[in-house]
Write an enzyme that holds these catalytic residues in place. Structure first.
Site, PDB file in Angstrom:
ATOM      1  N   SER A  22       0.828  -1.205   0.000  1.00  0.00           N
ATOM      2  CA  SER A  22       0.000   0.000   0.000  1.00  0.00           C
ATOM      3  C   SER A  22       0.859   1.251   0.000  1.00  0.00           C
ATOM      4  O   SER A  22       0.596   2.209  -0.743  1.00  0.00           O
ATOM      5  CB  SER A  22      -0.934   0.005   1.221  1.00  0.00           C
TER       6      SER A  22
ATOM      7  N   GLN B 103       0.537  -8.723  -6.133  1.00  0.00           N
ATOM      8  CA  GLN B 103       0.068 -10.105  -6.216  1.00  0.00           C
ATOM      9  C   GLN B 103       0.885 -10.959  -7.180  1.00  0.00           C
ATOM     10  O   GLN B 103       0.721 -12.184  -7.213  1.00  0.00           O
ATOM     11  CB  GLN B 103      -1.412 -10.132  -6.637  1.00  0.00           C
TER      12      GLN B 103
ATOM     13  N   SER C  44       5.581  -6.192  -2.550  1.00  0.00           N
ATOM     14  CA  SER C  44       5.458  -6.360  -1.105  1.00  0.00           C
ATOM     15  C   SER C  44       6.089  -7.675  -0.684  1.00  0.00           C
ATOM     16  O   SER C  44       6.000  -8.674  -1.400  1.00  0.00           O
ATOM     17  CB  SER C  44       3.979  -6.326  -0.713  1.00  0.00           C
TER      18      SER C  44
ATOM     19  N   HIS D   1       5.385  -9.536   2.224  1.00  0.00           N
ATOM     20  CA  HIS D   1       4.588 -10.542   2.940  1.00  0.00           C
ATOM     21  C   HIS D   1       3.686 -11.367   2.022  1.00  0.00           C
ATOM     22  O   HIS D   1       3.042 -12.306   2.475  1.00  0.00           O
ATOM     23  CB  HIS D   1       3.780  -9.898   4.070  1.00  0.00           C
TER      24      HIS D   1
ATOM     25  N   THR E   8      14.992   5.562   8.975  1.00  0.00           N
ATOM     26  CA  THR E   8      16.063   4.576   8.944  1.00  0.00           C
ATOM     27  C   THR E   8      15.553   3.266   8.353  1.00  0.00           C
ATOM     28  O   THR E   8      14.491   2.766   8.739  1.00  0.00           O
ATOM     29  CB  THR E   8      16.583   4.318  10.374  1.00  0.00           C
TER      30      THR E   8
ATOM     31  N   CYS F 111      -7.918  -5.635   2.453  1.00  0.00           N
ATOM     32  CA  CYS F 111      -7.697  -4.205   2.665  1.00  0.00           C
ATOM     33  C   CYS F 111      -8.936  -3.368   2.400  1.00  0.00           C
ATOM     34  O   CYS F 111      -8.881  -2.147   2.453  1.00  0.00           O
ATOM     35  CB  CYS F 111      -6.545  -3.707   1.785  1.00  0.00           C
TER      36      CYS F 111
END
Length: 377
Positions: free
Chosen positions: A70, A177, A197, A199, A235, A321
């Site tokens: 996102s 995806q 992403s 995860h 960071t 989401c």
């Protein structure tokens, strides 16, 4: 419990976990620091940038790290819009996008940008003809997902890229995806930017990346930031980045084998659920190999999800989401489904550890939902 919701998130793999721990223990320096510990971390981050870029045939200098898909979508879209607004304020997207894409576009609308949505074919593909018809002299950006998380249909990126490039427009895709799971070449697709992403590929949560081709104009959404060429403050999580790159490397290495395995699972499941009662949503062939979007006549998708959950099987009733499940998915309405049909959506998504026994249990559970047929008198 049988887990078949890998499009929502995936468990961290053993290699990714080991990479995280080893990096946290040995490369804990701030990569912005000028001492040796900072340099060790900086060199590792650069290696990870090169590793991730190689998966999409991009350049390492174009990889910027974010807190996830996102964040990547929002940061990329805003940065590209601001960096090109001198040429115009018109953007084209589709009704198939992740909520984060619409969140970025809604913000831009409040700042004077205009947004149009291209039409969608009944099979779930964006109409390239419709998209080109929306292009104007002041169009600066097209953002179309590589594959919808709801329908699983893979979009014709190369066809879209050819049209967009002809008009000198930036092209962004949400590849959350698809990254590392199916082939993607940013050069062949003429992509200016891409979101990914960790995860979704057995890496850590709260870690992602955005690719922006080095030749593309963009403007930081954060004033006076020095981190990551001004792209994003803060960071870097070196351990999370190392785990992300490790997960991507292993997923990419297994891409062909997993594709074949998941395709076989798709075909098997479609053959073993009641086809008089279950309906596949979206194109049967132009879809993610690990994804099935279905509905059962007479049942809402959320009911099917809860029924499976009671039987010890985790599936999804749509994008995790979404703000609410009360509204039917706009992607399905754009494909021509009624609101009632769209509410029937449920999603099954396989992972690297999904087994045939898992599918057997799922097929049995779904077939339990089929209404009994009374014998004729």
């Amino acid at each position: 419990m049988i887990y078949l919701d890998h499009c929502a998130t995936t468990p961290m793999s053993r290699p990714a976990l080991e990479a995280y721990v080893q990096t946290a223990e040995s490369f804990y320096g701030n990569e912005q620091s000028l001492h040796d510990h900072g340099d060790y971390a900086r060199q590792l981050v650069r290696h990870c940038q090169a590793e991730l870029a190689s998966v999409i045939n991009g350049e390492a200098s174009g990889i910027f790290f974010t807190s996830g898909g996102s964040d990547s979508n929002i940061s990329a879209i805003l940065s590209l819009a601001y960096g090109n607004q001198a040429r115009g304020k018109h953007i084209i997207t589709s009704p198939l996008e992740h909520p984060s894409v619409y969140q970025a576009l809604e913000k831009l609308k409040t700042e004077g940008f205009e947004v149009d949505e291209a039409d969608v074919k009944p099979n779930g593909e964006v109409s390239v003809i419709s998209l080109e018809e929306y292009i104007r002299d002041d169009t600066i950006l097209v953002t179309i997902c590589h594959a919808s998380s709801e329908t699983g249909v893979i979009q014709p990126l190369e066809d879209i890229g050819a049209v967009v490039t002809k008009h000198g427009i930036c092209f962004h895709t949400d590849a959350v995806q698809t990254f590392a799971k199916i082939p993607i070449d940013v050069n062949k697709a003429c992509l200016s930017a891409l979101s990914m992403s960790a995860h979704k590929i057995n890496g850590p949560k709260n870690t992602g990346a955005c690719y922006i081709a080095p030749h593309v104009s963009w403007q930081s959404i954060y004033p006076r930031v020095v981190h990551q060429q001004g792209f994003k403050p803060g960071t870097l999580d070196t351990a999370g980045i190392a785990a992300f790159a490790t997960a991507a490397f292993h997923m990419h290495q297994q891409q062909d084998q997993l594709y074949a395995k998941w395709r076989n699972m798709q075909h098997w499941l479609l053959e073993h659920i009641n086809n008089d009662h279950a309906v596949l949503i979206g194109d049967k062939n132009k879809r993610l190999p690990h994804h099935l979007s279905l509905r059962l006549h007479g049942y809402e998708g959320q009911w099917v999800m809860l029924h499976c959950n009671r039987q010890g099987i985790a599936i999804s009733a749509g994008s995790a989401c979404k703000a609410s499940y009360t509204d039917p998915p706009k992607s399905l309405l754009a494909m021509g489904l009624t609101a009632e049909e769209a509410h029937g959506l449920f999603r099954i998504s396989f992972g690297i550890d999904t087994t045939d026994d898992d599918l057997n249990a799922l097929a049995y559970t779904l077939n339990q939902c089929v209404p009994s047929v009374k014998p004729s008198l």
